[in-house]
Enzyme design. Structure first.
Site, PDB file in Angstrom:
ATOM      1  CG  HIS A  32      -0.362  -0.130   2.534  1.00 54.93           C
ATOM      2  ND1 HIS A  32       0.544   0.774   3.015  1.00 54.93           N
ATOM      3  CD2 HIS A  32      -0.507  -1.073   3.509  1.00 54.93           C
ATOM      4  CE1 HIS A  32       0.919   0.444   4.225  1.00 54.93           C
ATOM      5  NE2 HIS A  32       0.309  -0.696   4.553  1.00 54.93           N
ATOM      6  CG  HIS A  59       4.003  -1.569   2.337  1.00 54.38           C
ATOM      7  ND1 HIS A  59       2.709  -1.997   2.148  1.00 54.38           N
ATOM      8  CD2 HIS A  59       4.382  -2.068   3.534  1.00 54.38           C
ATOM      9  CE1 HIS A  59       2.330  -2.735   3.185  1.00 54.38           C
ATOM     10  NE2 HIS A  59       3.329  -2.783   4.050  1.00 54.38           N
ATOM     11  CG  HIS A  82      -4.831  -6.301  17.860  1.00 48.70           C
ATOM     12  ND1 HIS A  82      -3.529  -6.325  18.312  1.00 48.70           N
ATOM     13  CD2 HIS A  82      -4.762  -6.278  16.513  1.00 48.70           C
ATOM     14  CE1 HIS A  82      -2.718  -6.339  17.287  1.00 48.70           C
ATOM     15  NE2 HIS A  82      -3.422  -6.309  16.184  1.00 48.70           N
TER      16      HIS A  82
END
Length: 501
Positions: free
Chosen positions: A18, A21, A147
């Site tokens: 994406h 990166h 998370h």
RNA sequence: GGCGGCGUAGCUCAGUUGGUCAGAGCAUCCGGCUCAUAAUCGGAAGGUCAUCGGUUCGAACCCGAUCGCCGCUACCA
């Protein structure tokens, strides 16, 4: 000629390539290309991180073996980098044999040094993070802060890397190598966390099989971070080819601000333990936000760089990424910004300059480029543009480097405006002005080539110059007066047709 | 809480050791030009360099305080 070994982080294959990166990789590519211009012998490495629990889980979810899964993702990165014109000299996958051999060697060295010891780990473990947490690191209800899911109480026999022993050695090393981490405030951050105390970290797992076995105890596989960091060694022959290894090491690392701890504390400690010199330097980048927000799957603002390439071309995208984001800070990607940069800097300035110069050369010089004047007022503009460009690249500041390079484009437009060669009759006066403009464009093509390699080659060819822009060597190629004259100048299509907003 | 950073023209940012440091690009306005991709060039406007105080002959730059914003404090670019 000096050797320059540059690395990007290796990207975890649970995500497809994406914008984030692409950002780091493009910065690395531009730096690598700049160093090639300087005549350095460059080895530019990127790759993929393919072990660990999350990969194992993602593979299961996809109904594939871990190897099949990673084999399906890794090529996406290789293809993306190819399409973005990334000039990496190597691409390492942590599932390759050369990597496994090197990791085993590194583990064994640290083990032999007595810095890896067996311990029993009881702790609360977040499966998604692959990390253990203490109570004060968790939200109420034992939820992982990242998370927001419950952690599990786990007891596992692990080998530990005795990082706690390295605090003083790391601080001493950094004290002896000021400026190793750039920008400076990131270096302070790294020192701060080292001073804050270093905890031993687990380097093995028995709970999964998708990893590299410890050479002395095959019930354990290496923890994914230990595995991943080692790529910087294994890609250049560590454990197999000592000549090749010592030719390139130590590396210059390009990293994101989120992985400072691993790269600036764990990693040099691991290297010291194994008797390897720490890295030559770290350049720490920020996030590339999208519309002011962090890119994430949940908000659905993940940007695929290849979509943007379809809009503004490879160089349009590369230029925007490099010019619009001061390295080190967070940047903000917006489509408006992309189009704005494209139109103002690429279409209006560079593209239009080449077009007007080619037209006037065609009309007033018979299509043959004249030589520049040695005492052209543009010569000083070129010299200062080169100096500022070089300084900025040396500081890993692409946005400032490009601003400096573009100052020569503006000066050239102004120079044309001041002399109005299109009004004059063909002759020595016109030739002089146009020779100056062609020479400035030649220098621009060289200086801009790390950012916009395709465009630089096109300009180079249109000017009728032999060879390639990226084969030129600085500082000689930036010297005024090297455009020989007598070359056929080609008008060609617009370099960057304007985009309507 | 601890550690660290930031706050400079409308926007994005340069300003490396204190003395043309008040700047660049974009955007805006006015004018010129027409070779060029409604591009380009010149000019203008726009900031008490967050606030207050201190050090100094002199501070955006050093020190202190205040206000605001943010990062790190073991996932991932």
């Amino acid at each position: 000629m000096s050797n320059y070994y540059l690395t990007t982080p290796i990207y975890y294959v649970t995500a497809k390539p994406h914008l984030g990166h692409a950002y780091t990789t493009i910065v690395g590519d531009a730096l690598a290309r700049w160093h090639r211009l300087l005549g350095d012998n460059v080895h530019f490495l990127t790759g993929t991180d393919e072990h660990g629990q999350k990969v194992q889980q993602a593979a299961e979810a996809a109904g594939l073996s871990p190897q099949e899964f990673t084999d399906s993702i890794a090529p996406l990165y290789q293809q993306a980098w190819q399409q973005l014109n990334i000039s990496n000299d190597d691409f390492i996958r942590t599932t390759e044999a050369r990597h496994k051999i090197g990791v085993a060697e590194l583990l064994q060295r640290c083990y032999d040094a007595g810095d890896i010891e067996l311990g029993l780990y009881k702790g609360k473990y977040c499966i998604a993070c692959e990390e253990y947490y203490t109570d004060d690191e968790l939200d109420p209800g034992d939820l992982c802060r990242i998370h927001k899911i419950p952690v599990e109480q786990v007891e596992e026999e692990n080998y530990f890397f005795r990082l706690s022993r390295f605090q003083d050695r790391l601080l001493d090393w950094y004290a002896a190598h000021p400026g190793a981490i750039a920008p400076e405030f990131r270096g302070n951050e790294a020192l701060g966390l080292i001073r804050g105390g270093l905890r031993d970290f687990s380097v093995s797992r028995t709970s999964l099989t998708w990893g590299i076995p410890l050479p002395w105890d095959s019930k354990h596989v290496a923890y994914v971070w230990f595995d991943a960091l080692a790529n910087y060694l294994t890609a250049i022959g560590y454990g197999q080819d000592n000549d090749e290894f010592s030719k390139w090491w130590p590396a210059h690392h390009l990293i994101g601000k989120d992985i400072i701890r691993h790269h600036c504390a764990y990693w040099p400690a691991m290297l010291i333990s194994a008797g390897i010199e720490p890295p030559a330097g770290w350049a720490v980048g920020g996030w590339l936000l999208v519309g002011g927000e962090k890119m994430s799957k949940t908000t659905g603002n993940v940007v695929n760089p290849l979509d943007l390439v379809a809009d503004v071309g490879v160089d349009g995208f590369r230029y925007y990424i490099l010019a619009d984001t001061p390295y080190g800070n967070d940047g903000d990607f917006t489509y408006e910004g992309l189009i704005g940069r494209y139109n103002s800097d690429l279409a209006n300035n560079l593209g239009n300059l080449l077009a007007r110069v080619a037209t006037v050369v065609e009309k007033k010089c018979g299509g043959v480029g004249p030589a520049p004047r040695s005492d052209s007022p543009l010569a000083t503009s070129a010299a200062s543009a080169y100096a500022a460009t070089a300084e900025a690249w040396a500081e890993t500041a692409p946005s400032r480097a490009l601003e400096a390079t573009w100052s020569l484009i503006r000066a050239t437009n102004a120079h044309l405006e001041a002399n109005e060669p299109w009004k004059a009759e063909p002759g020595a006066a016109v030739d002089a002005v146009m020779g100056d403009a062609l020479e400035a464009l030649r220098i621009v093509a060289v200086l801009a080539s790390p950012a916009v390699p395709e465009t630089s080659e096109t300009v180079w060819q249109r000017l009728g110059l032999p060879g390639r822009a990226d084969e030129q060597r600085l500082p000689a190629a930036a010297e005024w007066g090297r455009y020989p004259g007598g070359l056929t100048v080609t008008k060609g299509e617009s370099l960057f047709p304007r985009k309507s907003v």
